[in-house]
Write a protein that holds these residues in place. Structure first.
Motif, PDB file in Angstrom:
ATOM      1  N   LYS A 200      39.052  57.232  20.985  1.00  0.00           N
ATOM      2  CA  LYS A 200      40.120  56.794  21.881  1.00  0.00           C
ATOM      3  C   LYS A 200      39.877  55.352  22.278  1.00  0.00           C
ATOM      4  CE  LYS A 200      41.017  61.409  23.797  1.00  0.00           C
ATOM      5  NZ  LYS A 200      41.096  62.230  25.026  1.00  0.00           N
ATOM      6  N   ILE A 201      40.965  54.607  22.438  1.00  0.00           N
ATOM      7  CA  ILE A 201      40.891  53.195  22.795  1.00  0.00           C
ATOM      8  C   ILE A 201      41.276  53.030  24.259  1.00  0.00           C
ATOM      9  CG2 ILE A 201      41.775  50.886  22.284  1.00  0.00           C
ATOM     10  CD1 ILE A 201      42.358  51.820  19.464  1.00  0.00           C
ATOM     11  N   LYS A 202      40.392  52.363  25.006  1.00  0.00           N
ATOM     12  CA  LYS A 202      40.593  52.158  26.436  1.00  0.00           C
ATOM     13  C   LYS A 202      40.557  50.670  26.742  1.00  0.00           C
ATOM     14  CE  LYS A 202      38.419  56.598  27.524  1.00  0.00           C
ATOM     15  NZ  LYS A 202      37.372  57.311  28.301  1.00  0.00           N
ATOM     16  N   HIS A 203      41.237  50.297  27.826  1.00  0.00           N
ATOM     17  CA  HIS A 203      41.346  48.884  28.221  1.00  0.00           C
ATOM     18  C   HIS A 203      40.832  48.724  29.655  1.00  0.00           C
ATOM     19  CE1 HIS A 203      43.937  48.110  24.692  1.00  0.00           C
ATOM     20  NE2 HIS A 203      44.436  49.312  24.969  1.00  0.00           N
ATOM     21  N   PHE A 204      40.000  47.700  29.861  1.00  0.00           N
ATOM     22  CA  PHE A 204      39.427  47.403  31.174  1.00  0.00           C
ATOM     23  C   PHE A 204      39.745  45.941  31.510  1.00  0.00           C
ATOM     24  CE2 PHE A 204      36.911  50.657  29.111  1.00  0.00           C
ATOM     25  CZ  PHE A 204      36.769  51.622  30.107  1.00  0.00           C
ATOM     26  N   GLN A 205      40.315  45.744  32.667  1.00  0.00           N
ATOM     27  CA  GLN A 205      40.710  44.389  33.076  1.00  0.00           C
ATOM     28  C   GLN A 205      39.556  43.693  33.775  1.00  0.00           C
ATOM     29  OE1 GLN A 205      44.164  44.062  35.700  1.00  0.00           O
ATOM     30  NE2 GLN A 205      44.979  42.459  34.348  1.00  0.00           N
ATOM     31  N   ILE A 206      39.309  42.462  33.378  1.00  0.00           N
ATOM     32  CA  ILE A 206      38.263  41.616  33.966  1.00  0.00           C
ATOM     33  C   ILE A 206      38.939  40.646  34.926  1.00  0.00           C
ATOM     34  CG2 ILE A 206      36.368  40.020  33.454  1.00  0.00           C
ATOM     35  CD1 ILE A 206      36.254  41.188  30.644  1.00  0.00           C
ATOM     36  N   LEU A 207      38.645  40.790  36.221  1.00  0.00           N
ATOM     37  CA  LEU A 207      39.322  40.011  37.249  1.00  0.00           C
ATOM     38  C   LEU A 207      38.403  38.944  37.818  1.00  0.00           C
ATOM     39  CD1 LEU A 207      41.087  42.949  39.122  1.00  0.00           C
ATOM     40  CD2 LEU A 207      42.083  41.399  37.414  1.00  0.00           C
ATOM     41  N   LEU A 208      39.046  37.948  38.415  1.00  0.00           N
ATOM     42  CA  LEU A 208      38.319  36.898  39.123  1.00  0.00           C
ATOM     43  C   LEU A 208      38.053  37.345  40.555  1.00  0.00           C
ATOM     44  CD1 LEU A 208      40.232  33.719  37.920  1.00  0.00           C
ATOM     45  CD2 LEU A 208      37.894  34.339  37.341  1.00  0.00           C
ATOM     46  N   CYS A 209      36.881  37.048  41.057  1.00  0.00           N
ATOM     47  CA  CYS A 209      36.532  37.330  42.447  1.00  0.00           C
ATOM     48  C   CYS A 209      35.813  36.108  43.022  1.00  0.00           C
ATOM     49  CB  CYS A 209      35.670  38.583  42.560  1.00  0.00           C
ATOM     50  SG  CYS A 209      34.106  38.507  41.686  1.00  0.00           S
ATOM     51  N   GLU A 210      35.972  35.926  44.306  1.00  0.00           N
ATOM     52  CA  GLU A 210      35.417  34.742  44.978  1.00  0.00           C
ATOM     53  C   GLU A 210      34.356  35.172  45.968  1.00  0.00           C
ATOM     54  OE1 GLU A 210      36.935  30.879  47.602  1.00  0.00           O
ATOM     55  OE2 GLU A 210      38.354  32.440  46.942  1.00  0.00           O
ATOM     56  N   GLU A 211      33.274  34.431  46.013  1.00  0.00           N
ATOM     57  CA  GLU A 211      32.193  34.687  46.969  1.00  0.00           C
ATOM     58  C   GLU A 211      31.542  33.353  47.303  1.00  0.00           C
ATOM     59  OE1 GLU A 211      27.914  37.035  47.292  1.00  0.00           O
ATOM     60  OE2 GLU A 211      29.385  37.648  45.797  1.00  0.00           O
ATOM     61  N   ASP A 212      31.532  33.051  48.586  1.00  0.00           N
ATOM     62  CA  ASP A 212      30.950  31.802  49.085  1.00  0.00           C
ATOM     63  C   ASP A 212      31.556  30.586  48.417  1.00  0.00           C
ATOM     64  OD1 ASP A 212      29.300  33.375  50.666  1.00  0.00           O
ATOM     65  OD2 ASP A 212      27.666  33.354  49.177  1.00  0.00           O
ATOM     66  N   GLY A 213      32.844  30.666  48.212  1.00  0.00           N
ATOM     67  CA  GLY A 213      33.556  29.556  47.617  1.00  0.00           C
ATOM     68  C   GLY A 213      33.396  29.405  46.129  1.00  0.00           C
ATOM     69  N   GLN A 214      32.733  30.380  45.499  1.00  0.00           N
ATOM     70  CA  GLN A 214      32.523  30.313  44.057  1.00  0.00           C
ATOM     71  C   GLN A 214      33.318  31.426  43.375  1.00  0.00           C
ATOM     72  OE1 GLN A 214      30.811  27.824  42.681  1.00  0.00           O
ATOM     73  NE2 GLN A 214      30.574  27.062  44.770  1.00  0.00           N
ATOM     74  N   MET A 215      33.756  31.193  42.135  1.00  0.00           N
ATOM     75  CA  MET A 215      34.553  32.149  41.371  1.00  0.00           C
ATOM     76  C   MET A 215      33.669  32.818  40.319  1.00  0.00           C
ATOM     77  SD  MET A 215      37.411  31.770  42.876  1.00  0.00           S
ATOM     78  CE  MET A 215      38.414  32.808  41.821  1.00  0.00           C
ATOM     79  N   PHE A 216      33.786  34.128  40.270  1.00  0.00           N
ATOM     80  CA  PHE A 216      33.010  34.922  39.318  1.00  0.00           C
ATOM     81  C   PHE A 216      33.947  35.910  38.618  1.00  0.00           C
ATOM     82  CE2 PHE A 216      30.114  33.656  42.685  1.00  0.00           C
ATOM     83  CZ  PHE A 216      29.053  33.109  41.974  1.00  0.00           C
ATOM     84  N   LEU A 217      33.422  36.498  37.556  1.00  0.00           N
ATOM     85  CA  LEU A 217      34.130  37.518  36.782  1.00  0.00           C
ATOM     86  C   LEU A 217      33.478  38.875  37.036  1.00  0.00           C
ATOM     87  CD1 LEU A 217      34.510  35.621  33.377  1.00  0.00           C
ATOM     88  CD2 LEU A 217      36.310  36.054  35.053  1.00  0.00           C
ATOM     89  N   SER A 218      34.310  39.910  37.114  1.00  0.00           N
ATOM     90  CA  SER A 218      33.773  41.232  37.409  1.00  0.00           C
ATOM     91  C   SER A 218      34.661  42.302  36.778  1.00  0.00           C
ATOM     92  CB  SER A 218      33.675  41.456  38.916  1.00  0.00           C
ATOM     93  OG  SER A 218      33.186  42.755  39.194  1.00  0.00           O
ATOM     94  N   LEU A 219      34.012  43.382  36.354  1.00  0.00           N
ATOM     95  CA  LEU A 219      34.706  44.553  35.821  1.00  0.00           C
ATOM     96  C   LEU A 219      34.830  45.671  36.852  1.00  0.00           C
ATOM     97  CD1 LEU A 219      33.477  45.243  32.145  1.00  0.00           C
ATOM     98  CD2 LEU A 219      35.814  45.219  32.956  1.00  0.00           C
ATOM     99  N   ASP A 220      34.015  45.648  37.890  1.00  0.00           N
ATOM    100  CA  ASP A 220      33.940  46.752  38.853  1.00  0.00           C
ATOM    101  C   ASP A 220      34.282  46.291  40.264  1.00  0.00           C
ATOM    102  OD1 ASP A 220      31.758  45.152  39.119  1.00  0.00           O
ATOM    103  OD2 ASP A 220      30.259  46.691  38.722  1.00  0.00           O
ATOM    104  N   ASP A 221      35.317  45.477  40.365  1.00  0.00           N
ATOM    105  CA  ASP A 221      35.821  45.016  41.672  1.00  0.00           C
ATOM    106  C   ASP A 221      34.764  44.277  42.482  1.00  0.00           C
ATOM    107  OD1 ASP A 221      38.276  46.123  41.097  1.00  0.00           O
ATOM    108  OD2 ASP A 221      37.771  48.059  42.000  1.00  0.00           O
ATOM    109  N   GLY A 222      33.963  43.463  41.820  1.00  0.00           N
ATOM    110  CA  GLY A 222      33.017  42.608  42.511  1.00  0.00           C
ATOM    111  C   GLY A 222      31.635  43.191  42.697  1.00  0.00           C
ATOM    112  N   ALA A 223      31.384  44.444  42.289  1.00  0.00           N
ATOM    113  CA  ALA A 223      30.036  45.011  42.443  1.00  0.00           C
ATOM    114  C   ALA A 223      29.040  44.274  41.543  1.00  0.00           C
ATOM    115  CB  ALA A 223      30.055  46.492  42.111  1.00  0.00           C
ATOM    116  N   THR A 224      29.444  43.910  40.346  1.00  0.00           N
ATOM    117  CA  THR A 224      28.598  43.145  39.432  1.00  0.00           C
ATOM    118  C   THR A 224      29.377  41.910  39.020  1.00  0.00           C
ATOM    119  OG1 THR A 224      27.721  45.240  38.587  1.00  0.00           O
ATOM    120  CG2 THR A 224      27.197  43.255  37.351  1.00  0.00           C
ATOM    121  N   LYS A 225      28.807  40.736  39.281  1.00  0.00           N
ATOM    122  CA  LYS A 225      29.522  39.473  39.072  1.00  0.00           C
ATOM    123  C   LYS A 225      28.819  38.647  37.993  1.00  0.00           C
ATOM    124  CE  LYS A 225      30.781  39.346  43.963  1.00  0.00           C
ATOM    125  NZ  LYS A 225      29.972  40.545  44.338  1.00  0.00           N
TER     126      LYS A 225
END
Length: 594
Positions: free
Chosen positions: A538-563
């Motif tokens: 089966k083919i699944k899709h996961f969205q990689i979103l931008l998150c901000e912390e201390d004025g810096q932008m990071f990428l995360s798959l789990d809503d900011g738990a791992t950046k």
């Protein structure tokens, strides 16, 4: 000359007939010349008076001799003494013409001969003549059929096979083609190895040559042992070869349960769970065989657009369907397709073209079929796992031990090369442990709580380093002008503005195996990315979103738990850790330009 009433293997000696013909001719000449000339002749040659017999008496003697011969044929056996030339011994009267002998003795010199004995003598004579010739030394002993034969013989020459060079055109995923010249005996594996070397690709034994028929909407991966020239001879001018990845080519040897569901394997149903299904399947695969596969399939009627749902059985002898429910009795089974002179293809066209009930179509194409769609046996499965099971079982039934040998060849080659290279430590995924290098000597962290806190501290250290660089005037990691914001576009697993449907197609083409993945731009969110991952067919899709912390932008798959600061760090992390994903990232979905 065969005699009526005698066995077929008896013949009259030719001297018998010739002697009597000569006698009849002499008497005719005597009648024509006249009594005066005959009388003078008899006076001059008195020895011929005994031979002067009239024609009527001679015919009577011949009839009587034939009657005696008929009686002797019925009693005479095969034990007739023969000389070296196959003729019977002649009486002494035949050799000495001076002694007067009777006509009966002269007729007896013609004895029946045994045909089989004559043939045997002729064969021995021929063998003697052949053996008497000098032996010709063979300059090419490896071409003889017996490996140890030092001389040439009539049966020592090999059969004629195609030779010379052939021109093959190979296409890549982007439509670009490359013309190569190959020998007639080059296999698909050898050609893939050649293309990998020429294009500087990573040789992970997952490249394949694909037979593509655009007019029919079919394609299949060539087996590694198939000769490319022979396959090209059966293709049309519109057909072509594609060079691409195929991770699922031998994956069923590693994870048989993912390819053969328990409900589709007949032996698993018959054992009633006494033997684990995984052990049953592994026993079959190790013996290079395949169990009987059964299940429902949609079968398209020949020459029509209507489909029927039938209960189908795949055996070594062919593909059958039951005319009475799920009955397996021979009287209820009818042949759908033969496996010997056919190949299984994936249907790449849409379901509207064939009016298919599902998207999981495949077909069995006879080798003699060129562009006749009506001759194709179109089939349709319920889901992707069922389709993969049917197609994999078809390959196993058709090729058997050859598939297992193709699977083992890269492993044997890797083992052979390891003896000539420097020893490299084999790292297993389960052997990776957390280490602490804060002191003078590194140590292994056994406590899982301490290992987790060490990982969090390392993550905070990355953020502090990036924040310190920003204070010093360095641009933000995700700024449009920074290198980290565009470096992922150079990676093979990133495919830019690829649509959802195209990503599905690419993963299907390269094999649905666990851990196959690719990254692409999100179509719904221009500032986000999407991870497309295959797990359990089966083919699944996961969205990689931008998150901000201390004025810096990071990428995360789990809503900011791992950046992560960029996509390369994200991919490297999930290659080693499953995290929130169903499985680790293993096989990148890549394309190559020839």
């Amino acid at each position: 000359m065969a005699v009526a009433g005698c066995p077929d293997y008896f013949l009259l000696h030719p001297n018998y007939q010739q002697d009597n013909v000569d006698r009849a001719a002499n008497h005719r000449q005597a009648d024509l010349i006249g009594p005066s000339f005959q009388q003078s002749t008899n006076q001059n040659s008195p020895s011929h008076q005994e031979d002067d017999v009239d024609l009527e008496a001679l015919v009577n003697d011949m009839n009587s001799s034939f009657e005696s011969l008929y009686t002797s044929c019925s009693v005479q056996t095969e034990s007739t003494s023969l000389l070296h030339n196959g003729q019977p011994p002649r009486p002494a009267a035949y050799h000495t013409h001076a002694q007067p002998t009777s006509q009966h003795q002269r007729l007896c010199r013609s004895q029946p001969m045994h045909i089989l004995a004559v043939r045997r003598l002729q064969e021995e004579d021929q063998q003697y003549r052949t053996s008497s010739l000098p032996a010709i030394p063979n300059p090419f002993p490896e071409l003889c059929s017996p490996a140890s034969s030092p001389t040439l013989s009539s049966g020592s020459f090999p059969q004629c096979q195609p030779s010379g060079k052939y021109i093959i055109k190979i296409f890549s995923e982007d439509g670009m083609g490359k013309v190569v010249e190959i020998p007639a005996d080059m296999t698909a594996r050898d050609l893939c190895q050649f293309l990998v070397y020429k294009n500087h690709c990573v040789d992970d034994n997952s490249w394949a040559l694909v037979e593509h028929h655009p007019a029919l909407g079919l394609e299949r991966c060539l087996e590694d042992h198939e000769l490319v020239v022979q396959v090209q001879a059966s293709m049309t001018s519109e057909s072509k070869f594609l060079f691409r990845k195929n991770y699922a080519k031998y994956e069923f040897f590693k994870n048989p349960l993912n390819f053969f569901p328990e409900q589709m394997v007949a032996l698993c149903q018959e054992t009633s769970g006494t033997i684990p299904p995984s052990q049953l399947l592994q026993n079959f695969l190790n013996s290079s065989s395949c169990p009987e596969i059964q299940g429902y399939l949609y079968v398209k009627e020949m020459g029509r657009k209507s489909w029927k749902k039938l209960y189908v059985f795949l055996r070594r002898s062919g593909l059958y369907f039951s005319t009475k429910g799920t009955s397996k009795e021979p009287r209820h089974l009818q042949l759908l397709a033969d496996l010997e002179d056919s190949n299984v293809f994936t249907v790449i066209t849409g379901r509207k073209l064939h009016n298919a009930p599902t998207d999981f179509k495949f077909c069995i194409k006879p080798n003699k079929v060129r562009n006749e769609v009506k001759e194709l046996r179109m089939l349709c499965a319920e889901d992707e796992q069922s389709r993969t099971c049917w197609m994999t079982a078809f390959r196993l039934f058709k090729y058997g031990i050859l598939l297992y040998q193709n699977y083992k060849i890269p492993q044997q080659r890797k083992t052979l090369l390891s003896h000539f290279s420097a020893p490299v430590r084999s790292v297993s995924e389960n052997s990776l442990v957390a280490m602490d290098f804060s002191g003078r000597i590194g140590r292994v962290i056994d406590n899982p709580v301490e290992a987790q806190s060490a990982a969090m501290e390392e993550g905070h250290a990355w953020r502090k380093r990036s924040q310190r660089m920003n204070i010093l005037g360095s641009p933000s990691p995700l700024h449009a002008s920074s290198l980290s914001g565009v470096i992922h576009r150079t990676q093979l697993w990133f495919h830019g503005r690829l649509s959802r449907e195209e990503s599905h197609k690419m993963i299907n083409q390269q094999g649905r195996v666990d851990g196959m993945f690719l990254l692409r731009d999100s179509q719904s969110n221009p500032k986000a990315f999407v991870l497309t991952l295959c797990h359990h067919q089966k083919i699944k899709h996961f969205q990689i979103l931008l998150c901000e912390e201390d004025g810096q932008m990071f990428l995360s798959l789990d809503d900011g738990a791992t950046k992560f600061t960029d996509l390369i760090q994200l991919v490297e992390f999930y290659v080693l850790n499953r995290g929130v994903l169903p499985c680790k990232l293993k096989h990148p979905c890549t394309t190559v330009a020839l």
